[in-house]
Write a protein that holds these residues in place. Structure first.
Motif, mmCIF file in Angstrom:
data_model
loop_
_atom_site.group_PDB
_atom_site.id
_atom_site.type_symbol
_atom_site.label_atom_id
_atom_site.label_comp_id
_atom_site.label_asym_id
_atom_site.label_seq_id
_atom_site.Cartn_x
_atom_site.Cartn_y
_atom_site.Cartn_z
ATOM 1 N N SER A 1 42.272 42.941 33.568
ATOM 2 C CA SER A 1 42.133 44.240 32.897
ATOM 3 C C SER A 1 42.219 45.403 33.881
ATOM 4 C CB SER A 1 40.809 44.303 32.138
ATOM 5 O OG SER A 1 39.723 44.219 33.052
ATOM 6 N N HIS A 2 42.232 45.094 35.168
ATOM 7 C CA HIS A 2 42.337 46.117 36.206
ATOM 8 C C HIS A 2 43.771 46.293 36.713
ATOM 9 C CE1 HIS A 2 37.987 46.887 37.232
ATOM 10 N NE2 HIS A 2 37.903 45.902 36.357
ATOM 11 N N ASN B 1 35.722 48.664 41.857
ATOM 12 C CA ASN B 1 36.037 49.610 40.782
ATOM 13 C C ASN B 1 37.437 50.194 40.986
ATOM 14 O OD1 ASN B 1 35.631 51.039 38.402
ATOM 15 N ND2 ASN B 1 34.585 52.727 39.419
ATOM 16 N N HIS C 1 41.651 49.997 40.190
ATOM 17 C CA HIS C 1 42.702 49.608 39.243
ATOM 18 C C HIS C 1 44.038 49.700 39.961
ATOM 19 C CE1 HIS C 1 40.649 49.409 35.237
ATOM 20 N NE2 HIS C 1 39.682 49.879 36.021
ATOM 21 N N GLN D 1 37.759 44.263 40.792
ATOM 22 C CA GLN D 1 36.516 44.484 40.042
ATOM 23 C C GLN D 1 35.383 44.972 40.931
ATOM 24 O OE1 GLN D 1 36.424 40.581 37.977
ATOM 25 N NE2 GLN D 1 36.164 41.810 36.130
ATOM 26 N N GLU D 2 35.175 44.314 42.053
ATOM 27 C CA GLU D 2 34.027 44.656 42.897
ATOM 28 C C GLU D 2 34.145 46.032 43.529
ATOM 29 O OE1 GLU D 2 34.831 42.499 47.111
ATOM 30 O OE2 GLU D 2 34.991 41.229 45.336
ATOM 31 N N ALA E 1 36.935 55.278 38.264
ATOM 32 C CA ALA E 1 37.646 54.210 38.971
ATOM 33 C C ALA E 1 38.600 54.782 40.014
ATOM 34 C CB ALA E 1 38.415 53.346 37.982
ATOM 35 N N GLU F 1 40.373 36.839 36.149
ATOM 36 C CA GLU F 1 39.190 37.542 35.660
ATOM 37 C C GLU F 1 39.339 39.051 35.808
ATOM 38 O OE1 GLU F 1 35.912 36.036 37.905
ATOM 39 O OE2 GLU F 1 36.079 34.026 37.045
ATOM 40 N N TRP F 2 40.274 39.473 36.661
ATOM 41 C CA TRP F 2 40.447 40.892 36.972
ATOM 42 C C TRP F 2 41.679 41.490 36.300
ATOM 43 C CZ3 TRP F 2 45.066 40.272 39.318
ATOM 44 C CH2 TRP F 2 45.275 39.100 40.056
#
Length: 193
Positions: A74-75, A36, A38, A33-34, A6, A71-72
């Motif tokens: 966790s990043h 990769n 963080h 997300q798209e 990442a 939705e993101w």
């Protein structure tokens, strides 16, 4: 919890609205997300009267809620205060610092010395700190410009990235304590003659 392949966009500083921490989240959240990617925030929450912005008192709650509902989420990582910032910088791919107010920005010089590309704003002393580097300057409060600058930085060729790192390190040398003290001493010496 960040995968080894990442990319990491890093913010280091006090978790204040004047530092643009909400702008980072707004700009990068939708593309994490798209790409990769963080987002890591290093710093303590809290506001101080001298830096109060409208909405500062609810910023932490709002940002945490945004991350939780996304939705993101966790990043996005809130690392708090850290004693190993140089190690965190060495593990990151760029520093994002879209400040609304910044007299100097020591973290910018530290990031350049660590070899981190910088995306920051055109406010106050920042342009002077990153002068003659490949840092990307954007207007404050412009999430789209921050997003574009981060993507541009991450898409540099290895040669472009190496050049940007070297230019940043060269510029950071101007802020070493030995040089600053020597320059101040010479200035005082000249003035007192």
């Amino acid at each position: 919890g960040i995968p080894k392949d990442a990319k990491i966009a890093l913010f280091v500083g006090r978790m204040l609205k004047r530092k643009g921490i909400d702008t980072i989240l707004e700009s990068l959240g939708p593309i994490l997300q798209e790409n990769n990617l963080h987002l890591v925030y290093v710093g303590e929450w809290g506001y101080h009267a001298e830096g109060f912005f409208p909405g500062e008192d609810t910023l932490q709650e709002e940002m945490l809620e945004t991350v939780e509902k996304s939705e993101w989420g966790s990043h996005v990582h809130f690392a708090g205060r850290r004693a190993d910032v140089p190690r965190v910088m060495a593990s990151s791919d760029l520093l994002v610092h879209p400040a609304r107010i910044e007299g100097f920005g020591l973290v910018l010089a530290e990031a350049m010395a660590a070899g981190l590309p910088v995306v920051t704003t055109t406010v106050q002393g920042i342009p002077e700190v990153v002068a003659d580097t490949d840092s990307i300057l954007v207007a404050p409060d412009d999430p789209e410009a921050v997003r574009a600058a981060v993507l541009e930085t991450l898409q540099r060729t290895p040669e472009e990235a190496a050049q940007a790192i070297q230019r940043g390190r060269d510029r950071a040398e101007a802020f070493r304590i030995e040089r600053r003290v020597g320059a101040l001493y010479a200035l005082f010496n000249e003035v007192t003659r």
